[in-house]
Design a protein around this motif. Structure first.
Motif, PDB file in Angstrom:
ATOM      1  N   UNK A 141      22.209  -3.658  11.550  1.00  0.00           N
ATOM      2  CA  UNK A 141      21.906  -2.434  10.818  1.00  0.00           C
ATOM      3  C   UNK A 141      23.202  -1.756  10.421  1.00  0.00           C
ATOM      4  N   UNK A 142      23.223  -1.209   9.213  1.00  0.00           N
ATOM      5  CA  UNK A 142      24.414  -0.532   8.740  1.00  0.00           C
ATOM      6  C   UNK A 142      24.078   0.612   7.815  1.00  0.00           C
ATOM      7  N   UNK A 143      25.121   1.315   7.401  1.00  0.00           N
ATOM      8  CA  UNK A 143      24.945   2.433   6.480  1.00  0.00           C
ATOM      9  C   UNK A 143      26.186   2.596   5.617  1.00  0.00           C
ATOM     10  N   UNK A 144      25.945   3.020   4.381  1.00  0.00           N
ATOM     11  CA  UNK A 144      27.013   3.387   3.459  1.00  0.00           C
ATOM     12  C   UNK A 144      27.001   4.910   3.356  1.00  0.00           C
ATOM     13  N   UNK A 145      28.139   5.515   3.631  1.00  0.00           N
ATOM     14  CA  UNK A 145      28.248   6.968   3.594  1.00  0.00           C
ATOM     15  C   UNK A 145      28.472   7.448   2.167  1.00  0.00           C
ATOM     16  N   UNK A 146      28.228   8.730   1.888  1.00  0.00           N
ATOM     17  CA  UNK A 146      28.408   9.248   0.528  1.00  0.00           C
ATOM     18  C   UNK A 146      29.825   9.048  -0.021  1.00  0.00           C
ATOM     19  N   UNK A 147      30.836   8.983   0.839  1.00  0.00           N
ATOM     20  CA  UNK A 147      32.208   8.787   0.371  1.00  0.00           C
ATOM     21  C   UNK A 147      32.551   7.322   0.142  1.00  0.00           C
ATOM     22  N   UNK A 148      31.575   6.413   0.324  1.00  0.00           N
ATOM     23  CA  UNK A 148      31.786   4.994   0.071  1.00  0.00           C
ATOM     24  C   UNK A 148      32.103   4.178   1.306  1.00  0.00           C
ATOM     25  N   UNK A 149      32.495   4.827   2.381  1.00  0.00           N
ATOM     26  CA  UNK A 149      32.792   4.090   3.605  1.00  0.00           C
ATOM     27  C   UNK A 149      31.497   3.511   4.177  1.00  0.00           C
ATOM     28  N   UNK A 150      31.652   2.434   4.964  1.00  0.00           N
ATOM     29  CA  UNK A 150      30.471   1.761   5.493  1.00  0.00           C
ATOM     30  C   UNK A 150      30.709   1.330   6.940  1.00  0.00           C
ATOM     31  N   UNK A 151      29.607   1.179   7.657  1.00  0.00           N
ATOM     32  CA  UNK A 151      29.698   0.680   9.026  1.00  0.00           C
ATOM     33  C   UNK A 151      28.461  -0.127   9.375  1.00  0.00           C
ATOM     34  N   UNK A 152      28.613  -1.022  10.349  1.00  0.00           N
ATOM     35  CA  UNK A 152      27.485  -1.759  10.917  1.00  0.00           C
ATOM     36  C   UNK A 152      27.570  -1.659  12.434  1.00  0.00           C
ATOM     37  N   UNK A 153      26.411  -1.765  13.065  1.00  0.00           N
ATOM     38  CA  UNK A 153      26.330  -1.744  14.517  1.00  0.00           C
ATOM     39  C   UNK A 153      26.329  -3.189  14.997  1.00  0.00           C
ATOM     40  N   UNK A 154      27.494  -3.675  15.455  1.00  0.00           N
ATOM     41  CA  UNK A 154      27.621  -5.052  15.931  1.00  0.00           C
ATOM     42  C   UNK A 154      26.928  -5.252  17.279  1.00  0.00           C
ATOM     43  N   UNK A 155      27.042  -4.286  18.151  1.00  0.00           N
ATOM     44  CA  UNK A 155      26.504  -4.395  19.510  1.00  0.00           C
ATOM     45  C   UNK A 155      25.757  -3.114  19.853  1.00  0.00           C
ATOM     46  N   UNK A 156      24.451  -3.062  19.534  1.00  0.00           N
ATOM     47  CA  UNK A 156      23.706  -1.831  19.756  1.00  0.00           C
ATOM     48  C   UNK A 156      23.626  -1.424  21.225  1.00  0.00           C
ATOM     49  N   UNK A 157      23.709  -2.385  22.140  1.00  0.00           N
ATOM     50  CA  UNK A 157      23.628  -2.066  23.566  1.00  0.00           C
ATOM     51  C   UNK A 157      24.791  -1.173  23.988  1.00  0.00           C
ATOM     52  N   UNK A 158      25.989  -1.515  23.565  1.00  0.00           N
ATOM     53  CA  UNK A 158      27.186  -0.746  23.928  1.00  0.00           C
ATOM     54  C   UNK A 158      27.582   0.260  22.859  1.00  0.00           C
ATOM     55  N   UNK A 159      26.953   0.195  21.691  1.00  0.00           N
ATOM     56  CA  UNK A 159      27.278   1.130  20.622  1.00  0.00           C
ATOM     57  C   UNK A 159      28.546   0.777  19.871  1.00  0.00           C
ATOM     58  N   UNK A 160      28.913  -0.492  19.888  1.00  0.00           N
ATOM     59  CA  UNK A 160      30.122  -0.926  19.187  1.00  0.00           C
ATOM     60  C   UNK A 160      29.787  -1.300  17.755  1.00  0.00           C
TER      61      UNK A 160
END
Length: 72
Positions: free
Chosen positions: A20-39
């Motif tokens: 799962x991931x998200x693109x922020x309004x400023x164009x930056x993006x992230x994905x949750x590689x390890x949801x258990x630890x929040x990494x």
């Protein structure tokens, strides 16, 4: 004025895992590689983030789900 919000997506890895991931309004993006630890992983753009996962594809919510079935 309407506030902008993050736009969610799913990053499909070649071996079948989906992140799962998200693109922020400023164009930056992230994905949750390890949801258990929040990494997670971040990048300046979705394209740069996707480049860090060779062979991965992005699924946006407005796209119909991809199938491997051939049309009849």
């Amino acid at each position: 004025m309407t506030a902008q919000f993050a736009r969610g997506f799913r990053l499909h890895l070649p071996h079948g895992q989906v992140l799962d991931g998200a693109e922020l309004p400023n164009g930056r993006a992230f994905v949750m590689d390890d949801p258990y630890w929040g990494l997670g992983s971040t990048a300046r753009t979705v394209e740069l983030l996707q480049a860090g996962y060779p062979g991965a594809r992005i699924e946006w919510p407005e796209q119909p789900p991809a199938t491997d079935e051939e049309p009849c």
